[in-house]
Design an enzyme around this catalytic site. Structure first.
Site, PDB file in Angstrom:
ATOM      1  N   ASP A   1      32.585  38.947  49.326  1.00  6.93           N
ATOM      2  CA  ASP A   1      33.248  38.280  48.111  1.00  6.93           C
ATOM      3  C   ASP A   1      33.233  39.687  47.724  1.00  6.93           C
ATOM      4  OD1 ASP A   1      33.354  35.897  45.421  1.00  6.93           O
ATOM      5  OD2 ASP A   1      32.611  38.316  44.913  1.00  6.93           O
TER       6      ASP A   1
ATOM      7  N   ASN B   1      42.389  41.218  38.687  1.00  8.61           N
ATOM      8  CA  ASN B   1      43.405  40.619  37.990  1.00  8.61           C
ATOM      9  C   ASN B   1      43.569  40.864  36.182  1.00  8.61           C
ATOM     10  OD1 ASN B   1      44.184  39.323  39.952  1.00  8.61           O
ATOM     11  ND2 ASN B   1      42.931  37.516  39.891  1.00  8.61           N
TER      12      ASN B   1
ATOM     13  N   HIS C   1      47.573  39.365  38.536  1.00  4.47           N
ATOM     14  CA  HIS C   1      47.808  38.112  39.860  1.00  4.47           C
ATOM     15  C   HIS C   1      48.385  39.224  41.519  1.00  4.47           C
ATOM     16  CE1 HIS C   1      45.229  35.532  38.020  1.00  4.47           C
ATOM     17  NE2 HIS C   1      45.817  35.781  36.692  1.00  4.47           N
TER      18      HIS C   1
ATOM     19  N   ASP D   1      46.669  39.992  44.133  1.00  7.04           N
ATOM     20  CA  ASP D   1      47.241  39.338  45.655  1.00  7.04           C
ATOM     21  C   ASP D   1      47.633  40.582  46.697  1.00  7.04           C
ATOM     22  OD1 ASP D   1      47.132  36.811  44.359  1.00  7.04           O
ATOM     23  OD2 ASP D   1      49.714  36.473  44.430  1.00  7.04           O
TER      24      ASP D   1
ATOM     25  N   GLU E   1      38.303  35.194  46.068  1.00  8.22           N
ATOM     26  CA  GLU E   1      37.883  35.910  46.540  1.00  8.22           C
ATOM     27  C   GLU E   1      37.381  35.969  47.763  1.00  8.22           C
ATOM     28  OE1 GLU E   1      35.811  36.018  42.607  1.00  8.22           O
ATOM     29  OE2 GLU E   1      37.436  35.227  43.650  1.00  8.22           O
TER      30      GLU E   1
END
Length: 324
Positions: free
Chosen positions: A195, A203, A208, A212, A238
């Site tokens: 994680d 973010n 975003h 990404d 994630e």
């Protein structure tokens, strides 16, 4: 009509491209009256491959790609009654002896405007060609081309259904399929959940699009540290899973250390921050089913987060904790 029905049934039973080729070549021999038959296929880059295995005609054509083949360039068939005639294919003419002319036909394999390759037939008989024979050859090629196109579309659809569109990693569905196969072949598996730490903050601060890019970069790191036997998957947000074959939790911890080192030294695009990851690890001595392995690894991941993140923890039971 009867031939077309038989060919349709045979192609419907062909579940892969080699079988489609075999069926189509057998059909091409039947309609061409015993001519030798060859087949050449295009690769994704448009290069023409060598004669496919299982056919009986050495391919003497020198065409290397679609630009060098008039049949593929125009997606239209050509039939040559005499290889020494002026209007015969120059690539065919270049390989024939003047005293041994051949009659040849080249038919493109096309389906839904997708070019797959071409069939070629050859015989030393004269005046062997006729309109009915050429029509039948076009039918065989068209049906084979459509079957290849349908197979490619099905494969792409299946791949898309099992792939995370952002990172290109297998998704949860593919993870389940992989685990089923791996579980039957070995008694030792380890599963780690990774994680990304503080990903929401990435973010929020960078947007975003940058988030990404962080996910894609981490997926690249995972793949770089695994063998072809192992699997890295994205199971949502994630969260990622690493499934290692024939390696227990202790071995998995060594792999995770390499992943963490590679993650910290990874070259990222400008404006993309380095992000650490926390891991939870379990193996088949702790659980058997995929769901149980995921639950154990998730509990270990929670302990990594509580302990300060950027670390890996192996699952232990409460009794093991008290004993330690």
């Amino acid at each position: 009509r009867d031939f077309g029905i038989r060919l349709h049934r045979a192609l419907d039973k062909a579940l892969d491209e080699p079988t489609i080729r075999q069926v189509a070549c057998a059909a091409m021999r039947e309609v061409s009256g015993g001519d030798r038959v060859g087949i050449r296929l295009l690769d994704p880059a448009g290069q023409i491959g060598p004669t496919a295995a299982g056919v009986d005609l050495p391919m003497t054509c020198e065409a290397k790609d679609t630009r060098g083949c008039t049949v593929l360039l125009a997606s239209d068939s050509t039939f040559t009654n005499h290889s020494n005639e002026m209007d015969s294919c120059p690539l065919l003419l270049a390989h024939q002896h003047p005293d041994r002319p051949v009659e040849a036909g080249c038919v493109p394999i096309v389906g839904n405007d997708s070019r797959h390759g071409l069939f070629r037939t050859e015989t030393t008989e004269r005046n062997h060609a006729n309109a009915e024979r050429e029509t039948s050859m076009r039918l065989v090629s068209a049906m084979a081309g459509q079957r290849m196109t349908n197979l490619h579309l099905l494969t792409q659809s299946q791949r898309a259904a099992a792939t995370d569109p952002l990172t290109g990693l297998p998704n949860r569905r593919a993870l389940r399929d992989f685990h089923k196969v791996a579980h039957r072949s070995t008694n030792t598996l380890s599963l780690s959940i990774a994680d990304l730490d503080n990903f929401k903050a990435v973010n929020d601060e960078f947007g975003h699009e940058v988030g990404d890019a962080v996910l894609v970069a981490f997926a690249t790191v995972l793949n770089s540290q695994l063998t072809a036997m192992d699997l890295a998957a994205r199971i949502g947000g994630e969260e990622f899973v690493v499934l290692l074959i024939d390696r227990d939790a202790a071995s998995a911890m060594k792999v995770i250390q390499r992943i963490q080192d590679a993650q910290k030294s990874a070259e990222l695009d400008e404006g993309v921050p380095h992000v650490t990851a926390s891991f939870g690890v379990a193996d088949t001595t702790m659980a058997s089913s995929l769901d149980d392995l995921l639950r154990c690894a998730d509990k270990a991941l929670y302990r990594s987060k509580l302990a300060g993140r950027d670390r890996a923890t192996v699952f232990t039971t409460p009794s093991q904790d008290s004993a330690g």
